[in-house]
Design a protein around this motif. Structure first.
Motif, PDB file in Angstrom:
ATOM      1  N   VAL A 185      38.210  48.835  36.548  1.00  0.00           N
ATOM      2  CA  VAL A 185      36.809  49.104  36.885  1.00  0.00           C
ATOM      3  C   VAL A 185      35.955  47.862  36.642  1.00  0.00           C
ATOM      4  O   VAL A 185      35.088  47.507  37.454  1.00  0.00           O
ATOM      5  CB  VAL A 185      36.284  50.295  36.063  1.00  0.00           C
ATOM      6  CG1 VAL A 185      34.783  50.481  36.278  1.00  0.00           C
ATOM      7  CG2 VAL A 185      37.031  51.567  36.438  1.00  0.00           C
ATOM      8  N   ALA A 186      36.205  47.178  35.518  1.00  0.00           N
ATOM      9  CA  ALA A 186      35.412  45.995  35.185  1.00  0.00           C
ATOM     10  C   ALA A 186      35.625  44.876  36.202  1.00  0.00           C
ATOM     11  O   ALA A 186      34.671  44.201  36.610  1.00  0.00           O
ATOM     12  CB  ALA A 186      35.770  45.517  33.780  1.00  0.00           C
ATOM     13  N   LEU A 187      36.860  44.680  36.634  1.00  0.00           N
ATOM     14  CA  LEU A 187      37.131  43.633  37.619  1.00  0.00           C
ATOM     15  C   LEU A 187      36.502  43.963  38.969  1.00  0.00           C
ATOM     16  O   LEU A 187      35.978  43.079  39.658  1.00  0.00           O
ATOM     17  CB  LEU A 187      38.637  43.434  37.770  1.00  0.00           C
ATOM     18  CG  LEU A 187      39.344  42.728  36.603  1.00  0.00           C
ATOM     19  CD1 LEU A 187      40.852  42.713  36.820  1.00  0.00           C
ATOM     20  CD2 LEU A 187      38.827  41.303  36.434  1.00  0.00           C
ATOM     21  N   LYS A 188      36.547  45.229  39.344  1.00  0.00           N
ATOM     22  CA  LYS A 188      35.923  45.623  40.610  1.00  0.00           C
ATOM     23  C   LYS A 188      34.423  45.400  40.560  1.00  0.00           C
ATOM     24  O   LYS A 188      33.822  44.873  41.509  1.00  0.00           O
ATOM     25  CB  LYS A 188      36.241  47.081  40.914  1.00  0.00           C
ATOM     26  CG  LYS A 188      35.710  47.548  42.264  1.00  0.00           C
ATOM     27  CD  LYS A 188      36.145  48.972  42.569  1.00  0.00           C
ATOM     28  CE  LYS A 188      35.639  49.417  43.937  1.00  0.00           C
ATOM     29  NZ  LYS A 188      36.067  50.808  44.252  1.00  0.00           N
ATOM     30  N   ALA A 189      33.800  45.768  39.438  1.00  0.00           N
ATOM     31  CA  ALA A 189      32.355  45.583  39.307  1.00  0.00           C
ATOM     32  C   ALA A 189      31.977  44.106  39.328  1.00  0.00           C
ATOM     33  O   ALA A 189      30.895  43.737  39.800  1.00  0.00           O
ATOM     34  CB  ALA A 189      31.867  46.235  38.012  1.00  0.00           C
ATOM     35  N   ALA A 190      32.870  43.257  38.825  1.00  0.00           N
ATOM     36  CA  ALA A 190      32.590  41.822  38.788  1.00  0.00           C
ATOM     37  C   ALA A 190      32.886  41.134  40.113  1.00  0.00           C
ATOM     38  O   ALA A 190      32.592  39.943  40.265  1.00  0.00           O
ATOM     39  CB  ALA A 190      33.410  41.171  37.677  1.00  0.00           C
ATOM     40  N   GLY A 191      33.465  41.861  41.065  1.00  0.00           N
ATOM     41  CA  GLY A 191      33.800  41.250  42.350  1.00  0.00           C
ATOM     42  C   GLY A 191      34.871  40.190  42.233  1.00  0.00           C
ATOM     43  O   GLY A 191      34.817  39.162  42.912  1.00  0.00           O
ATOM     44  N   ALA A 192      35.873  40.457  41.378  1.00  0.00           N
ATOM     45  CA  ALA A 192      36.888  39.440  41.094  1.00  0.00           C
ATOM     46  C   ALA A 192      37.900  39.270  42.221  1.00  0.00           C
ATOM     47  O   ALA A 192      38.543  38.220  42.321  1.00  0.00           O
ATOM     48  CB  ALA A 192      37.620  39.799  39.801  1.00  0.00           C
ATOM     49  N   ALA A 193      38.066  40.272  43.054  1.00  0.00           N
ATOM     50  CA  ALA A 193      39.105  40.229  44.085  1.00  0.00           C
ATOM     51  C   ALA A 193      38.864  39.076  45.056  1.00  0.00           C
ATOM     52  O   ALA A 193      37.730  38.753  45.404  1.00  0.00           O
ATOM     53  CB  ALA A 193      39.151  41.549  44.840  1.00  0.00           C
ATOM     54  N   GLY A 194      39.964  38.459  45.469  1.00  0.00           N
ATOM     55  CA  GLY A 194      39.891  37.444  46.507  1.00  0.00           C
ATOM     56  C   GLY A 194      39.568  36.049  46.034  1.00  0.00           C
ATOM     57  O   GLY A 194      39.486  35.127  46.849  1.00  0.00           O
ATOM     58  N   ALA A 195      39.384  35.848  44.739  1.00  0.00           N
ATOM     59  CA  ALA A 195      39.096  34.530  44.183  1.00  0.00           C
ATOM     60  C   ALA A 195      39.989  34.318  42.969  1.00  0.00           C
ATOM     61  O   ALA A 195      40.599  35.265  42.459  1.00  0.00           O
ATOM     62  CB  ALA A 195      37.620  34.422  43.801  1.00  0.00           C
ATOM     63  N   PRO A 196      40.098  33.084  42.471  1.00  0.00           N
ATOM     64  CA  PRO A 196      40.977  32.842  41.322  1.00  0.00           C
ATOM     65  C   PRO A 196      40.669  33.770  40.149  1.00  0.00           C
ATOM     66  O   PRO A 196      39.508  33.964  39.784  1.00  0.00           O
ATOM     67  CB  PRO A 196      40.689  31.376  40.974  1.00  0.00           C
ATOM     68  CG  PRO A 196      40.284  30.757  42.281  1.00  0.00           C
ATOM     69  CD  PRO A 196      39.510  31.822  42.986  1.00  0.00           C
ATOM     70  N   LEU A 197      41.737  34.320  39.570  1.00  0.00           N
ATOM     71  CA  LEU A 197      41.607  35.276  38.471  1.00  0.00           C
ATOM     72  C   LEU A 197      42.692  34.995  37.440  1.00  0.00           C
ATOM     73  O   LEU A 197      43.875  34.974  37.767  1.00  0.00           O
ATOM     74  CB  LEU A 197      41.749  36.707  38.999  1.00  0.00           C
ATOM     75  CG  LEU A 197      41.874  37.835  37.961  1.00  0.00           C
ATOM     76  CD1 LEU A 197      40.638  37.916  37.079  1.00  0.00           C
ATOM     77  CD2 LEU A 197      42.126  39.178  38.671  1.00  0.00           C
TER      78      LEU A 197
END
Length: 306
Positions: A103-115
């Protein structure tokens, strides 16, 4: 615990290698640190590493997520470090355990960029691993208690490259249930990231008294940690690989060491040199530099004396 100190140093070194590559690849990236009932001291160290790269962050957006429960001093500690960071860095402390990471990663818009994700004490659930895999590229440090292998779950989550190692403070026979330490897995899609992890792995740990064990080693041997690893255990694994698959090139054996053992590619070259000197393996061609295209095979046993 000594294993926590090793994990913290591994995180620092991996972050130091990951952040410049992320800056080169994208205009945004996410660092996610999730702790389940564990000391979140690594978060402080990670923010200090970010601060060391402050002059390179202009025009870049780095989101740092820290999930932890039970550490009441964490927000104040991180706040003190955050105050020294440039405006391009946003730090979010989220109460709770690693189960909240998706949930936290989705809220941060982490998808599609370096993680880059650290999950300490987390169960490797499909939801957590899928969230950690959502970065492009995605790197994951996963620390659990010694026990079931982590590689199958990470393979199923789509990580192309996985390394596993047990960090032991009191080595005992594998599977006895008395292990004291951590099982650590690093999952990535990048050879360079995997090599950086292996380099860091062998650069830390020795001074703490922690020893390593390869979960893939059926005998469960614990090995001492030093910048130049003892090639003996790897030599045995290379011999087993030759027995399983037949003759292999030096390049293939170096890659086997990097991707399927706790050792580095360079360690394979040293181990092969020792095996050749001992006459345990043969090479084709028989002379010259031990280059990548040299074919290595188990030596034929000597025949009976005439």
């Amino acid at each position: 615990m000594p294993t926590d100190a090793v994990l913290r140093e591994l995180l620092v070194r991996q972050l130091d290698a990951w952040l410049p590559a992320a800056l080169h690849r994208s205009r945004r990236a996410t660092l996610a640190l999730a702790y389940a009932g564990a000391d979140a001291g690594g978060a402080d160290a990670a923010l200090r590493v970010v601060g060391e790269h402050a002059d390179r962050l202009r025009g870049f957006r780095l989101t740092v997520l820290v999930l932890a429960a039970g550490d009441e001093t964490l927000p104040a500690r991180l706040g003190a470090v955050e105050a020294t960071l440039p405006a391009e860095v946003a730090v979010h402390v989220v109460p709770g355990d690693p189960a909240r990471l998706p949930v936290a990663l989705k809220a941060a818009g982490a998808a599609g960029a370096p993680l880059l994700t650290l999950a300490h004490g987390a169960a490797p659930t499909p939801a957590l691993l899928a969230a950690a895999r959502s970065g492009r590229p995605a790197d994951l440090l996963l620390a659990t208690a010694p026990g079931a292998p982590l590689r199958p779950a990470l393979d199923a989550a789509g990580f192309p490259l996985v390394a596993e190692v047990d960090l032991l403070t009191a080595p005992v026979p594998q599977g006895s249930g008395d292990d004291e330490g951590l099982r650590l897995a690093f999952a990535t899609g990048s050879d360079r990231s995997l090599q950086a992890f292996k380099d860091a792995l062998w650069a830390v740990g020795g001074a703490t008294g922690v020893r390593y064990r390869d979960p893939a080693d059926p005998q469960g041997r614990a090995v001492d940690v030093a910048p130049e690893a003892d090639p003996g255990p790897l030599a045995r694994e290379l011999l087993a690989e030759l027995a399983r698959r037949g003759p292999r090139t030096v390049t293939e054996l170096r890659r086997f060491a990097l991707t399927s053992t706790l050792y580095r590619a360079a360690d394979a070259t040293r181990a092969l040199t020792g095996l050749l000197d001992a006459g345990v393996v043969a090479r084709d061609p028989g002379h010259g530099k031990l280059g990548g295209d040299v074919l290595v095979s188990a030596a034929e046993p000597a025949g009976p004396a005439a």
